[in-house]
Scaffold this motif. Structure first.
Motif, PDB file in Angstrom:
ATOM      1  N   ARG A  41      -0.833   4.665  -0.813  1.00  0.00           N
ATOM      2  CA  ARG A  41      -1.965   5.002  -0.547  1.00  0.00           C
ATOM      3  C   ARG A  41      -1.862   5.134   0.985  1.00  0.00           C
ATOM      4  O   ARG A  41      -0.453   5.622   1.815  1.00  0.00           O
ATOM      5  CB  ARG A  41      -2.394   2.944   0.155  1.00  0.00           C
ATOM      6  CG  ARG A  41      -2.745   3.004  -1.867  1.00  0.00           C
ATOM      7  CD  ARG A  41      -3.566   1.320  -1.324  1.00  0.00           C
ATOM      8  NE  ARG A  41      -4.801   1.753  -0.439  1.00  0.00           N
ATOM      9  CZ  ARG A  41      -4.577   0.019  -0.142  1.00  0.00           C
ATOM     10  NH1 ARG A  41      -4.393  -1.099   0.038  1.00  0.00           N
ATOM     11  NH2 ARG A  41      -5.813   0.168   1.318  1.00  0.00           N
ATOM     12  N   SER A  42      -3.037   6.177   1.079  1.00  0.00           N
ATOM     13  CA  SER A  42      -3.051   7.210   2.783  1.00  0.00           C
ATOM     14  C   SER A  42      -2.466   5.821   3.956  1.00  0.00           C
ATOM     15  O   SER A  42      -3.610   4.813   3.131  1.00  0.00           O
ATOM     16  CB  SER A  42      -4.313   7.562   3.005  1.00  0.00           C
ATOM     17  OG  SER A  42      -4.445   8.431   4.496  1.00  0.00           O
ATOM     18  N   ARG A  43      -2.251   6.329   4.870  1.00  0.00           N
ATOM     19  CA  ARG A  43      -2.590   5.053   6.134  1.00  0.00           C
ATOM     20  C   ARG A  43      -3.688   5.371   6.779  1.00  0.00           C
ATOM     21  O   ARG A  43      -3.327   4.313   7.383  1.00  0.00           O
ATOM     22  CB  ARG A  43      -1.032   5.765   7.694  1.00  0.00           C
ATOM     23  CG  ARG A  43      -1.637   7.278   7.867  1.00  0.00           C
ATOM     24  CD  ARG A  43      -0.937   7.708   8.483  1.00  0.00           C
ATOM     25  NE  ARG A  43      -0.684   7.016   9.953  1.00  0.00           N
ATOM     26  CZ  ARG A  43       0.043   7.024  11.197  1.00  0.00           C
ATOM     27  NH1 ARG A  43       1.578   7.531  10.869  1.00  0.00           N
ATOM     28  NH2 ARG A  43       0.389   6.093  11.945  1.00  0.00           N
ATOM     29  N   TRP A  47       3.867   0.085   5.678  1.00  0.00           N
ATOM     30  CA  TRP A  47       3.826   0.962   4.951  1.00  0.00           C
ATOM     31  C   TRP A  47       4.734   2.141   4.451  1.00  0.00           C
ATOM     32  O   TRP A  47       5.269   2.953   4.568  1.00  0.00           O
ATOM     33  CB  TRP A  47       2.168   1.912   5.566  1.00  0.00           C
ATOM     34  CG  TRP A  47       2.021   3.131   4.873  1.00  0.00           C
ATOM     35  CD1 TRP A  47       0.587   2.957   3.769  1.00  0.00           C
ATOM     36  CD2 TRP A  47       1.948   4.754   4.864  1.00  0.00           C
ATOM     37  NE1 TRP A  47       0.146   4.272   3.656  1.00  0.00           N
ATOM     38  CE2 TRP A  47       1.700   4.902   4.670  1.00  0.00           C
ATOM     39  CE3 TRP A  47       2.620   5.298   6.277  1.00  0.00           C
ATOM     40  CZ2 TRP A  47       1.577   6.346   4.996  1.00  0.00           C
ATOM     41  CZ3 TRP A  47       2.115   6.381   7.135  1.00  0.00           C
ATOM     42  CH2 TRP A  47       1.939   7.230   6.145  1.00  0.00           C
ATOM     43  N   ALA A  78       0.941  -1.605   0.009  1.00  0.00           N
ATOM     44  CA  ALA A  78      -0.004   0.445   0.000  1.00  0.00           C
ATOM     45  C   ALA A  78       0.852   1.117  -0.352  1.00  0.00           C
ATOM     46  O   ALA A  78       0.359   2.171  -0.607  1.00  0.00           O
ATOM     47  CB  ALA A  78      -0.999  -0.237   0.990  1.00  0.00           C
ATOM     48  N   ASP A 103      -5.842   3.775   4.896  1.00  0.00           N
ATOM     49  CA  ASP A 103      -6.543   3.383   4.292  1.00  0.00           C
ATOM     50  C   ASP A 103      -5.994   1.797   5.063  1.00  0.00           C
ATOM     51  O   ASP A 103      -6.325   0.277   4.185  1.00  0.00           O
ATOM     52  CB  ASP A 103      -6.141   2.765   2.870  1.00  0.00           C
ATOM     53  CG  ASP A 103      -6.715   4.051   2.372  1.00  0.00           C
ATOM     54  OD1 ASP A 103      -7.758   4.745   2.376  1.00  0.00           O
ATOM     55  OD2 ASP A 103      -6.123   4.618   0.867  1.00  0.00           O
ATOM     56  N   CYS A 104      -5.531   1.366   6.661  1.00  0.00           N
ATOM     57  CA  CYS A 104      -5.429  -0.183   6.717  1.00  0.00           C
ATOM     58  C   CYS A 104      -6.520  -0.716   7.287  1.00  0.00           C
ATOM     59  O   CYS A 104      -7.190  -0.382   8.131  1.00  0.00           O
ATOM     60  CB  CYS A 104      -4.255   0.219   8.224  1.00  0.00           C
ATOM     61  SG  CYS A 104      -4.066  -0.583   8.571  1.00  0.00           S
ATOM     62  N   LEU A 133       2.263   1.589  -3.333  1.00  0.00           N
ATOM     63  CA  LEU A 133       0.859   2.490  -4.413  1.00  0.00           C
ATOM     64  C   LEU A 133       0.452   4.082  -3.765  1.00  0.00           C
ATOM     65  O   LEU A 133       0.169   4.669  -4.392  1.00  0.00           O
ATOM     66  CB  LEU A 133      -0.224   1.690  -4.143  1.00  0.00           C
ATOM     67  CG  LEU A 133       0.433   0.279  -4.765  1.00  0.00           C
ATOM     68  CD1 LEU A 133      -1.112  -0.494  -4.618  1.00  0.00           C
ATOM     69  CD2 LEU A 133       1.004   0.494  -5.945  1.00  0.00           C
TER      70      LEU A 133
END
Length: 57
Positions: free
Chosen positions: A24-26, A44, A19, A28-29, A22
């Protein structure tokens, strides 16, 4: 012979690393448990460091 499943914490870290690569924001866990969540964040963070150093685009 049955294959053993990977350790859940290792899998959480690998998914967190993916993630991070890519971008993605943290937030999005997907994990709620403390141990799995911290493993995901560890993966991450390492991916975000690699991106900052220019290892990945």
């Amino acid at each position: 012979m049955k294959r053993q499943k990977r350790d859940r914490l290792q899998r959480a870290e690998a998914l967190g690393h993916k993630a991070g690569l890519l971008g993605r924001s943290r937030d999005d866990c997907p994990y709620q448990g403390l141990n799995a969540r911290s493993s995901w964040f560890g993966g991450w963070r390492s991916a975000m460091n690699e991106r900052a150093e220019g290892l990945f685009r």
